[in-house]
Design an enzyme around this catalytic site. Structure first.
Site, PDB file in Angstrom:
ATOM      1  N   HIS A 110       0.814  -1.112  -0.066  1.00 57.51           N
ATOM      2  CA  HIS A 110       0.003   0.122   0.001  1.00 57.51           C
ATOM      3  C   HIS A 110       1.064   1.284  -0.047  1.00 57.51           C
ATOM      4  CE1 HIS A 110      -3.296  -2.610   2.038  1.00 57.51           C
ATOM      5  NE2 HIS A 110      -3.519  -2.800   0.508  1.00 57.51           N
ATOM      6  N   GLU A 126       1.647   3.336   3.085  1.00 59.00           N
ATOM      7  CA  GLU A 126       1.924   2.527   4.277  1.00 59.00           C
ATOM      8  C   GLU A 126       3.668   2.438   4.212  1.00 59.00           C
ATOM      9  OE1 GLU A 126      -0.366  -0.746   4.759  1.00 59.00           O
ATOM     10  OE2 GLU A 126      -2.117   0.149   4.694  1.00 59.00           O
ATOM     11  N   GLU A 165       1.929  -5.825  10.423  1.00 58.97           N
ATOM     12  CA  GLU A 165       1.542  -4.323  10.629  1.00 58.97           C
ATOM     13  C   GLU A 165       2.512  -3.568  11.685  1.00 58.97           C
ATOM     14  OE1 GLU A 165      -0.981  -2.962   9.073  1.00 58.97           O
ATOM     15  OE2 GLU A 165      -2.112  -4.860   8.213  1.00 58.97           O
ATOM     16  N   HIS A 214       3.314  -3.932   6.330  1.00 60.05           N
ATOM     17  CA  HIS A 214       2.199  -2.808   6.123  1.00 60.05           C
ATOM     18  C   HIS A 214       2.551  -2.018   7.502  1.00 60.05           C
ATOM     19  CE1 HIS A 214      -0.536  -4.503   2.990  1.00 60.05           C
ATOM     20  NE2 HIS A 214       0.303  -5.615   3.334  1.00 60.05           N
TER      21      HIS A 214
END
Length: 462
Positions: free
Chosen positions: A85, A88, A308, A216
């Site tokens: 992404h 990110e 994440e 991410h």
């Protein structure tokens, strides 16, 4: 003279301990950084591109190996992918920093890093979505806020919702029977995905990756498959329900390795969310269809998790050093996890390597296959397993293996060609000669003459 020596030692010390400039890297800066690392460590690195983005930017990968560009049998391949992404961005910067760290520590004769590079082939892709990053970076410079600005690629597509959906097939196969690995792609799959996705799919089909992480931002948790919930939609919404893979315990362990080596992920409370041990099954968090980590598991030999790494998708430049220090050990430890379970060669009776042989572990409904060089890698937790190797045209071979907590166990297979069964012969119900069944046309002449004389004696004189 002593003053010159003092200056030299000062410069050398400064070179070893000088802080790295932590900053965000636009596309041109990223390319320069990759080639800078390659120029500093030319004998253990290689820069290559797997394709181009919608806007024509290269999707660069930096490889670390003692033989760059070459697959060494029994040496596992592992990859990191960042910036899927575009907005990110922490993963992108961490992977650039990791690349520089591996090079510097190898040159400084850090034995842990030397062993890692010599025993592992490492592929680092800092940015899978360079077009999206440029949009997000430009918005940051103009102080334009927006949670989703730059997230998608240049065609407005979320790349982590763009892989072929293989979960639907595996859930059906688990219930009704069918393949449990290397599920085939639709014939028209290339027309259904974006250029960046197609490049990654061709990449993961070209290398026999064993382990992977996708970096991410927006939370702090280690997420493992499955991402897509098995539950059906209810009133337009998909239920969040734990949907484990057959390798669930192994995936939990991989996620915990990263979480507990991370500076604060394992604490659980981050970004207003709580995840016990800092890990979560993807589908129990929220259901995601057509994601990359499930695709890796269902179409290749690769076990991938999603990391994440930051509450803020685009952290301030001043926060990058703290984030690097919080992730550095975890990034190294995760790479080392590829060295566990079992590995070995699959050969025939003449010691020819057998590619695409299937390696099955009793009790775990997910198989892996040998690569083009005949070597295979099966990540497993410590324990005793029954392992079987099969290949078309060969008899299967089964062994019992005890796996320890340290280095992978070497388990080779030598398969024997199957002996073709002879076709059954058609038997004739006539009495045989000396126990053999003979057709009438090959009956012995004496037997035929005796039979004729008996018939004549039964009829009597004419």
């Amino acid at each position: 003279m002593s003053q010159l020596v003092s200056i030299f030692l000062h410069l050398l010390l400064f070179k070893l301990v000088a802080p790295v400039t932590f900053r965000h890297h636009r596309y041109d800066d990223l390319v320069r950084m990759l080639y800078k690392v390659h120029n500093e460590c030319p004998h253990i690195t290689r820069v290559y591109s797997i394709g181009r983005s919608v806007k024509g930017r290269h999707l660069y990968v930096l490889e670390f190996s003692d033989y760059p560009g070459i697959h060494e049998p029994l040496e596992p391949e592992v990859k990191y992918v960042g910036n899927m992404h575009g907005n990110e961005v922490l993963g992108r910067e961490l992977l650039l920093q990791l690349s520089e760290f591996l090079c510097e520590e190898f040159r400084n004769r850090n034995q842990r890093i030397i062993r890692l590079v010599e025993d592992t082939r490492i592929h680092i892709m800092p940015s899978m979505n360079p077009d999206g990053y440029e949009v997000a970076a430009a918005a940051q410079e103009r102080d334009i806020s927006g949670y989703l600005v730059g997230r998608n690629n240049a065609n407005g597509v979320d790349l982590n919702r763009n892989f072929p959906d293989l979960n639907t097939y595996i859930y059906y196969n688990e219930k009704n029977g069918g393949p449990n690995h290397h599920l085939p792609l639709p014939d028209n799959w290339k027309s259904q995905v974006e250029p960046e996705t197609q490049a990654v799919i061709q990449w993961v089909r070209s290398f026999n990756f064993v382990l992977s992480a996708n970096l991410h931002g927006g939370a702090v948790v280690a997420n493992y498959p499955y991402d897509k919930s098995l539950e059906h939609r209810v009133r337009g919404f998909r239920r969040t329900a734990n949907t484990p893979t057959p390798d669930d315990k192994l995936f939990q362990k991989l996620a915990k390795v990263y979480s507990y080596a991370h500076g604060w992920m394992h604490q659980g409370w981050n970004c207003g969310d709580y995840f016990p041990d800092g890990i979560t099954n993807g589908a129990s968090w929220y259901s995601l269809s057509k994601g990359m980590q499930d695709f890796n598991y269902l179409h290749t030999n690769c076990f991938e998790i999603t990391l994440e790494l930051s509450c803020d998708k685009f952290p301030l430049q001043g926060e990058l050093q703290r984030e690097w220090l919080g992730n550095r050990e975890a990034l190294i430890q995760f790479l080392e996890q590829v060295h566990q379970g079992i590995k070995g060669m699959v050969r025939d009776e003449n010691y020819n390597n057998l590619a695409d042989a299937v390696i099955s572990v009793s009790g775990i409904n997910h198989d892996v296959t040998s690569g083009a060089h005949g070597d295979y890698f099966r990540l497993l937790l410590p324990g005793t397993y029954t392992v079987t190797a099969t290949a078309p045209g060969f008899d299967p071979e089964t062994v019992s293996v005890t796996v320890g907590p340290a280095e992978p166990k070497l388990v080779n297979f030598q398969l024997k060609r199957s002996t073709p069964q002879a076709a059954p012969k058609r038997r004739i119900p006539n009495s045989g000669h000396r126990g053999r069944v003979l057709p009438k046309k090959v009956q012995p002449r004496a037997a035929r003459k005796k039979e004729m004389m008996m018939k004549q004696s039964q009829r009597g004189p004419a």
